[in-house]
Enzyme design. Structure first.
Site, PDB file in Angstrom:
ATOM      1  N   GLU A  65       0.825  -1.202   0.000  1.00 18.77           N
ATOM      2  CA  GLU A  65       0.000   0.000   0.000  1.00 18.77           C
ATOM      3  C   GLU A  65       0.866   1.262   0.000  1.00 18.77           C
ATOM      4  OE1 GLU A  65      -2.633  -0.140   3.365  1.00 18.77           O
ATOM      5  OE2 GLU A  65      -3.186  -2.219   2.940  1.00 18.77           O
ATOM      6  N   CYS A 115       3.465   8.411   1.074  1.00 18.51           N
ATOM      7  CA  CYS A 115       3.885   7.485   2.123  1.00 18.51           C
ATOM      8  C   CYS A 115       4.067   6.124   1.459  1.00 18.51           C
ATOM      9  CB  CYS A 115       2.791   7.435   3.187  1.00 18.51           C
ATOM     10  SG  CYS A 115       3.073   6.187   4.445  1.00 18.51           S
ATOM     11  N   CYS A 138       5.222  -7.057   7.789  1.00 19.44           N
ATOM     12  CA  CYS A 138       6.154  -6.542   8.798  1.00 19.44           C
ATOM     13  C   CYS A 138       6.356  -7.595   9.881  1.00 19.44           C
ATOM     14  CB  CYS A 138       5.577  -5.270   9.418  1.00 19.44           C
ATOM     15  SG  CYS A 138       6.715  -4.400  10.521  1.00 19.44           S
ATOM     16  N   CYS A 161       3.426  -4.718  16.222  1.00 19.12           N
ATOM     17  CA  CYS A 161       2.913  -3.774  17.212  1.00 19.12           C
ATOM     18  C   CYS A 161       1.415  -4.042  17.390  1.00 19.12           C
ATOM     19  CB  CYS A 161       3.136  -2.331  16.748  1.00 19.12           C
ATOM     20  SG  CYS A 161       4.879  -1.944  16.466  1.00 19.12           S
ATOM     21  N   CYS A 206      -1.186  -2.067  15.138  1.00 20.78           N
ATOM     22  CA  CYS A 206      -0.941  -1.890  13.702  1.00 20.78           C
ATOM     23  C   CYS A 206      -1.477  -3.057  12.875  1.00 20.78           C
ATOM     24  CB  CYS A 206       0.559  -1.743  13.462  1.00 20.78           C
ATOM     25  SG  CYS A 206       0.985  -1.560  11.724  1.00 20.78           S
ATOM     26  N   CYS A 248      -1.927   2.142   7.585  1.00 17.75           N
ATOM     27  CA  CYS A 248      -1.077   0.993   7.299  1.00 17.75           C
ATOM     28  C   CYS A 248      -1.753  -0.361   7.315  1.00 17.75           C
ATOM     29  CB  CYS A 248      -0.058   0.904   8.426  1.00 17.75           C
ATOM     30  SG  CYS A 248       1.436   1.658   8.080  1.00 17.75           S
TER      31      CYS A 248
END
Ligand code: SAH
Length: 339
Positions: free
Chosen positions: A83, A96, A103, A107, A110, A324
């Site tokens: 994205e 961005c 990832c 977290c 997220c 995100c």
């Protein structure tokens, strides 16, 4: 490849240096195939297309917000999805971009971490997100933030190469002062990056003033705690002469108390820093709620009294699931939430 590397590469194939310059320039203007490179002979184009591949980001979904923000879901050559978000500010366009497919950091707030990690992005794949958005909207992008999917400092070598390429005068020529890199706090790499003395803005996702809270929301804190992270930030600020930007997602009842604000301001004391408060977006199904406006204001006033500057980040693209990892999860069959 940098222009120099491309010159060497093509000279091995017996081509003069200026050819490499032409190819470089086409690539950095967003050429999607060698066929488009019309100032190069047909034979040479054929040779190039037999030997090399151009990294592309194809938009498979595009959402435009009422506020003008555009969210892209891009597909890479191997089918992976990432994205990017294009924002229109008064001073120009800012994008961005993602640095990894997924990832590893996980977290708790997220969405990206929830769908796991697939692979690192290549420098060319980072560039292609910018080029694809520029071509699609017929604009020139002036600012880049590495704040999309992935942890940039966990893909360190490729990110450094991307920075070199995107700022190269023969390429997109976006200067370091127009680039921000956001990290959850990979301390070893912060030290390494500091030595490079780049003029980019380092954003550190702090999100908590102490280990007790940070351990609960950010697993990376178990590897490098708040004290070690802030020590690295001080070193970075000193080496580069740049102010550090701290991101702090305000989560109601978790990290937004008066005590948290006091603790945060005392820990940041003496460091050239700015705190960016972000009302948390509940995208993981963890049940997190945004702190209300009164709480945000009170938090800022305590930080300011402690000598710390802080602002609440303007929220863009809330109606298009611009945070995100949200869009990718939906596209892959989930509902955008965990479970
Ligand atoms: N891995 C890097 C960059 C990607 S995330 C980093 O951790 O900094 C970009 C920013 O969005 C980070 O500050 C991240 O903590 C924040 N973020 C992620 N999910 C969020 C959410 N649901 N609400 C608010 N901020 C979020």
């Amino acid at each position: 490849m940098t222009l120099k590397e491309l010159q060497e590469e093509l000279s091995c194939a017996g081509l003069p240096r200026f050819r490499a310059g032409q190819v470089f320039s086409w690539l950095h203007r967003g050429a999607e195939s060698f066929e488009e490179m019309t100032d190069i002979s047909k034979d040479l184009r054929l040779m190039l297309s037999e030997r090399y591949e151009i990294a592309r980001a194809r938009a498979v979904q595009k959402r435009v917000s009422k506020d003008g923000t555009v969210k892209y879901l891009f597909q890479l050559n191997d089918g992976e999805l990432i994205e990017s978000v294009l924002m229109n500010y008064r001073h120009g366009y800012s994008i961005c971009i993602s640095t990894q497919v997924g990832c590893k950091m996980n977290c708790s707030f997220c969405a990206t971490g929830k769908s796991g990690f697939s692979r690192d992005l290549l420098p060319s794949e980072m560039l292609s997100q910018i080029q694809a958005a520029q071509l699609d909207e017929d604009i020139r992008i002036s600012n880049v933030v590495l704040m999309g999917m992935g942890e940039p400092l966990d893909n360190y070598e490729n990110v450094l190469r991307f920075l070199e390429l995107v700022s190269s005068p023969e390429g997109m020529n976006i200067g370091m002062r127009h680039i921000s890199l956001s990290t959850c706090g990979i301390v070893d790499r912060i030290y390494e990056l500091a030595e490079k003395k780049l003029q980019l803005t380092l954003s550190v996702s702090l999100h908590a003033p102490n280990d007790e809270i940070r351990n609960r929301t950010m697993p990376v804190n178990k590897r490098w705690n708040v004290e070690e992270l802030l020590k690295a930030c001080r070193f970075y600020a000193k080496k580069t002469g740049r102010r550090i930007s701290f991101e702090y997602a305000m989560i109601s009842g978790v990290n937004d108390s008066d005590r948290c604000a006091m603790e945060l301001s005392s820990r940041l004391r003496g460091m050239p820093a700015h705190v960016n408060l972000i009302p948390v977006n509940d995208v993981t199904g963890a049940g997190y709620r945004k702190s209300d406006i009164a709480r945000q204001k009170r938090f800022i006033s305590i930080l300011e009294r402690g000598g710390c500057t802080a602002t609440v980040r303007r929220t863009l693209g809330a109606d298009i699931e611009a945070s995100c990892g949200q869009l990718r999860r939906k596209h892959k069959g989930g509902n955008g939430y965990e479970g």
